[in-house]
Design a protein around this motif. Sequence first.
Motif, mmCIF file in Angstrom:
data_model
loop_
_atom_site.group_PDB
_atom_site.id
_atom_site.type_symbol
_atom_site.label_atom_id
_atom_site.label_comp_id
_atom_site.label_asym_id
_atom_site.label_seq_id
_atom_site.Cartn_x
_atom_site.Cartn_y
_atom_site.Cartn_z
ATOM 1 N N PHE A 1 -5.980 4.926 -3.474
ATOM 2 C CA PHE A 1 -5.414 6.262 -3.692
ATOM 3 C C PHE A 1 -6.500 7.245 -4.121
ATOM 4 O O PHE A 1 -6.199 8.315 -4.661
ATOM 5 C CB PHE A 1 -4.326 6.195 -4.775
ATOM 6 C CG PHE A 1 -3.126 5.372 -4.382
ATOM 7 C CD1 PHE A 1 -2.133 5.904 -3.574
ATOM 8 C CD2 PHE A 1 -2.989 4.054 -4.808
ATOM 9 C CE1 PHE A 1 -1.020 5.141 -3.204
ATOM 10 C CE2 PHE A 1 -1.892 3.289 -4.443
ATOM 11 C CZ PHE A 1 -0.901 3.832 -3.640
ATOM 12 N N SER A 2 -7.761 6.878 -3.914
ATOM 13 C CA SER A 2 -8.909 7.639 -4.396
ATOM 14 C C SER A 2 -8.929 7.620 -5.931
ATOM 15 O O SER A 2 -8.099 6.939 -6.563
ATOM 16 C CB SER A 2 -8.902 9.071 -3.845
ATOM 17 O OG SER A 2 -10.100 9.724 -4.209
ATOM 18 N N LEU B 1 -14.010 10.127 2.142
ATOM 19 C CA LEU B 1 -13.371 11.244 1.430
ATOM 20 C C LEU B 1 -14.515 12.172 1.005
ATOM 21 O O LEU B 1 -14.972 12.107 -0.134
ATOM 22 C CB LEU B 1 -12.616 10.732 0.195
ATOM 23 C CG LEU B 1 -11.718 9.497 0.390
ATOM 24 C CD1 LEU B 1 -11.266 8.932 -0.948
ATOM 25 C CD2 LEU B 1 -10.513 9.870 1.242
ATOM 26 N N MET C 1 6.733 14.748 -9.543
ATOM 27 C CA MET C 1 6.734 13.443 -8.868
ATOM 28 C C MET C 1 6.460 12.301 -9.840
ATOM 29 O O MET C 1 6.047 11.215 -9.421
ATOM 30 C CB MET C 1 5.672 13.432 -7.772
ATOM 31 C CG MET C 1 5.971 14.348 -6.626
ATOM 32 S SD MET C 1 5.126 13.714 -5.201
ATOM 33 C CE MET C 1 5.015 15.115 -4.172
ATOM 34 N N THR D 1 1.143 6.405 5.498
ATOM 35 C CA THR D 1 0.444 5.740 4.389
ATOM 36 C C THR D 1 1.320 4.627 3.812
ATOM 37 O O THR D 1 0.873 3.490 3.656
ATOM 38 C CB THR D 1 0.112 6.766 3.288
ATOM 39 O OG1 THR D 1 1.254 7.611 3.098
ATOM 40 C CG2 THR D 1 -1.093 7.596 3.634
ATOM 41 N N SER D 2 2.588 4.960 3.538
ATOM 42 C CA SER D 2 3.485 3.953 2.952
ATOM 43 C C SER D 2 3.831 2.882 3.979
ATOM 44 O O SER D 2 3.868 1.690 3.659
ATOM 45 C CB SER D 2 4.782 4.604 2.468
ATOM 46 O OG SER D 2 4.482 5.662 1.606
ATOM 47 N N PRO E 1 -4.687 2.311 3.632
ATOM 48 C CA PRO E 1 -4.178 3.264 4.639
ATOM 49 C C PRO E 1 -5.148 4.409 4.911
ATOM 50 O O PRO E 1 -5.167 4.958 6.007
ATOM 51 C CB PRO E 1 -2.896 3.793 3.995
ATOM 52 C CG PRO E 1 -2.476 2.739 3.044
ATOM 53 C CD PRO E 1 -3.745 2.144 2.515
ATOM 54 N N GLU F 1 2.761 23.171 2.383
ATOM 55 C CA GLU F 1 2.619 22.013 1.509
ATOM 56 C C GLU F 1 3.617 20.926 1.892
ATOM 57 O O GLU F 1 3.272 19.751 2.020
ATOM 58 C CB GLU F 1 2.853 22.448 0.046
ATOM 59 C CG GLU F 1 2.304 21.467 -0.985
ATOM 60 C CD GLU F 1 0.827 21.223 -0.778
ATOM 61 O OE1 GLU F 1 0.041 22.173 -0.848
ATOM 62 O OE2 GLU F 1 0.439 20.066 -0.532
ATOM 63 N N LEU G 1 5.445 8.203 -5.902
ATOM 64 C CA LEU G 1 6.473 8.139 -4.868
ATOM 65 C C LEU G 1 6.186 6.966 -3.922
ATOM 66 O O LEU G 1 7.083 6.198 -3.547
ATOM 67 C CB LEU G 1 6.516 9.467 -4.095
ATOM 68 C CG LEU G 1 7.393 9.533 -2.855
ATOM 69 C CD1 LEU G 1 8.828 9.174 -3.167
ATOM 70 C CD2 LEU G 1 7.337 10.927 -2.232
ATOM 71 N N PHE H 1 3.166 17.087 3.320
ATOM 72 C CA PHE H 1 3.761 15.858 2.754
ATOM 73 C C PHE H 1 4.234 14.935 3.872
ATOM 74 O O PHE H 1 4.186 13.725 3.758
ATOM 75 C CB PHE H 1 4.993 16.170 1.899
ATOM 76 C CG PHE H 1 4.708 16.809 0.562
ATOM 77 C CD1 PHE H 1 3.429 16.865 0.039
ATOM 78 C CD2 PHE H 1 5.752 17.334 -0.193
ATOM 79 C CE1 PHE H 1 3.195 17.457 -1.190
ATOM 80 C CE2 PHE H 1 5.530 17.920 -1.423
ATOM 81 C CZ PHE H 1 4.245 17.990 -1.922
ATOM 82 N N ALA I 1 1.080 13.213 4.889
ATOM 83 C CA ALA I 1 0.470 12.395 3.820
ATOM 84 C C ALA I 1 1.384 11.286 3.340
ATOM 85 O O ALA I 1 0.916 10.238 2.901
ATOM 86 C CB ALA I 1 0.104 13.301 2.641
ATOM 87 N N GLY I 2 2.697 11.506 3.433
ATOM 88 C CA GLY I 2 3.615 10.563 2.803
ATOM 89 C C GLY I 2 4.371 9.666 3.755
ATOM 90 O O GLY I 2 5.355 9.059 3.351
ATOM 91 N N ASN J 1 -7.168 12.504 -6.881
ATOM 92 C CA ASN J 1 -6.585 11.303 -6.264
ATOM 93 C C ASN J 1 -5.216 11.655 -5.679
ATOM 94 O O ASN J 1 -4.789 12.814 -5.724
ATOM 95 C CB ASN J 1 -6.511 10.152 -7.274
ATOM 96 C CG ASN J 1 -5.481 10.426 -8.352
ATOM 97 O OD1 ASN J 1 -4.955 11.528 -8.441
ATOM 98 N ND2 ASN J 1 -5.200 9.446 -9.167
ATOM 99 N N LEU K 1 -4.371 19.456 -0.268
ATOM 100 C CA LEU K 1 -5.474 18.570 0.131
ATOM 101 C C LEU K 1 -6.732 19.368 0.479
ATOM 102 O O LEU K 1 -7.853 18.912 0.301
ATOM 103 C CB LEU K 1 -5.044 17.729 1.349
ATOM 104 C CG LEU K 1 -6.092 16.776 1.905
ATOM 105 C CD1 LEU K 1 -6.258 15.555 1.011
ATOM 106 C CD2 LEU K 1 -5.758 16.342 3.324
#
Length: 497
Positions: A431-432, A365, A141, A298-299, A360, A287, A443, A291, A294-295, A437, A122
């Motif tokens: 998601f940009s 950005l 992914m 958001t979901s 989310p 990294e 995922l 995740f 970031a993951g 993006n 990022l």
Amino acid sequence: MLDLIDVLFHQVSYAAISAAFFAAFVLYQVVQTLFFADLRHIPGPLLHRVTSFPHIWHVIRGDRIQWLDRLHNRYGDVVLLEPRFVVTCSGLGAKTIYSSNSLIKAPFYDTVGFGAGHKHLLQLKDVKSAGRIRKPLLKIMAKDNLNKLESLIHRHLDIFIKGIEGVPGQKVDMLLWLRLLAFDIISEASFGHDFGQLATGQFGTLTQTIFDSMRFGVLSSVIPGFRTICLLSPFPTLRRLHSSLQKLLMLGAKGIRTYDLSVTPDFVMAPHVLAPLFSDEESLIKEVSAFMIAGSDTSSTTLLYLFYEIALRPHLQQQLFDELSTATATGSDERITREDVEKLSLFNACIKETLRLHPPVPGVLPRLAPERGLTLGSPKSSLFVPSGVVVSSSVARTQTHADVFDEPYEFRPERWLSDVTEDMKQAWMPFSLGQRNCVGMSLAWSEIYIVAATVLRRYWLDVPPETTPESMSMVEGFFTLPSSGKCVLEIAPRKAQ
Ligand code: HEM
């Protein structure tokens, strides 16, 4: 005596002359900044021409979404946010910024890392260096590869279902349970094992560490020197915020080093699959730890607002149930797979509409205007922004632009079922867009499809009086959350109806 007076007089007059010069210099600077600066043609409050403070203030308060709305209402599609920061809410403006490879990420991204040393994806500024990691990561992914993750998602979903069915009165704080679910899924996907928090129904050490890391990220992105302030601070809370990043990295390192290849040898995001993308273990750990941030929320935020909006609309809920009932569950033990539901039109429209109204990542950005500058256009106006100025879309506003969406603040999934205009497609950017993006998008979709379909096929959802539009109004931390910090929904198993 006369000599002394003479000296004093001279000193006073020197001091007075210096003060006058200084005042004139300050006045010149203020006049220059207010009325002759290269961004004076960009509309916005005069105060924004001289200070970043209003922006910082609204980030800290978490009400930047609403503040950006008010600014755009008053000043139009392109607004000066800070002395060197311009935002646009036009879809065309967003396309100009994010589809060009020549715009690099703004210095803001330096502040959302894990301290000195390697940066995570990022944070990488330019498309080329990010591409070296993104391209193989996107393959890893990719949708087809993610089939292997579906059983993992279902395994955690089983614990989630057991958990919410055990809640007294079946009045469930969906925010808590969906966050626990998302944290457990991403930690097992990234580290090879979850932290068992879903089973306890409570936030544990890992979640607290992630919450602290996010708070720390938000504050250090706007308060200069925040890292150092925390480090030197006598206040335990600030020191805890600072140490959260190191704690997260330690958990990341432990997860990677204790990953059991004999249990999950071909796992999509296993360390041995990801390792070739990174120059060393430190980069891999950073990294994978990123995740986790970031993951997760958001979901869960997407699922939360989806359930809330559906629960508010009994007729739509029944229509959705009917549509979901047409899907045959083809997974093992007759579990729903992504493939079973990803083509259902109303279901998809509801998710898209949720991501439009409740993105989310709702704020900005930021990117840097390239050497030649750039023109931020909208059908109404176009304004030139010179090189080096920070430019961004104001995401939540872009997605609720009144020129693009009828009744922009209404949840109307049917808008995605027919007559979808190019402007609507362009303005939808949760998601940009472009080459930077979201790399975890596929995922995220798998998780959203499977969890949402399973829950909506299984339960009838209701909104009790304590959950109101006010309690659900969006605040922006690192990601979007409801202002009350919870979302109680009533669940009734469908079979019992
Ligand atoms: C609904 C869920 C999600 C939404 C709405 C979302 C949104 C976004 C957005 C808007 C960006 C661009 C950020 C920026 O430019 O500052 C982004 C980047 C990113 N996302 Fe997601 N995200 C989601 C889920 C995930 C998941 C599940 C992962 C899992 C690993 C993930 C990993 C990433 C990464 C690594 C980046 C950085 C990509 C780059 O800089 O090239 N995201 N996401």
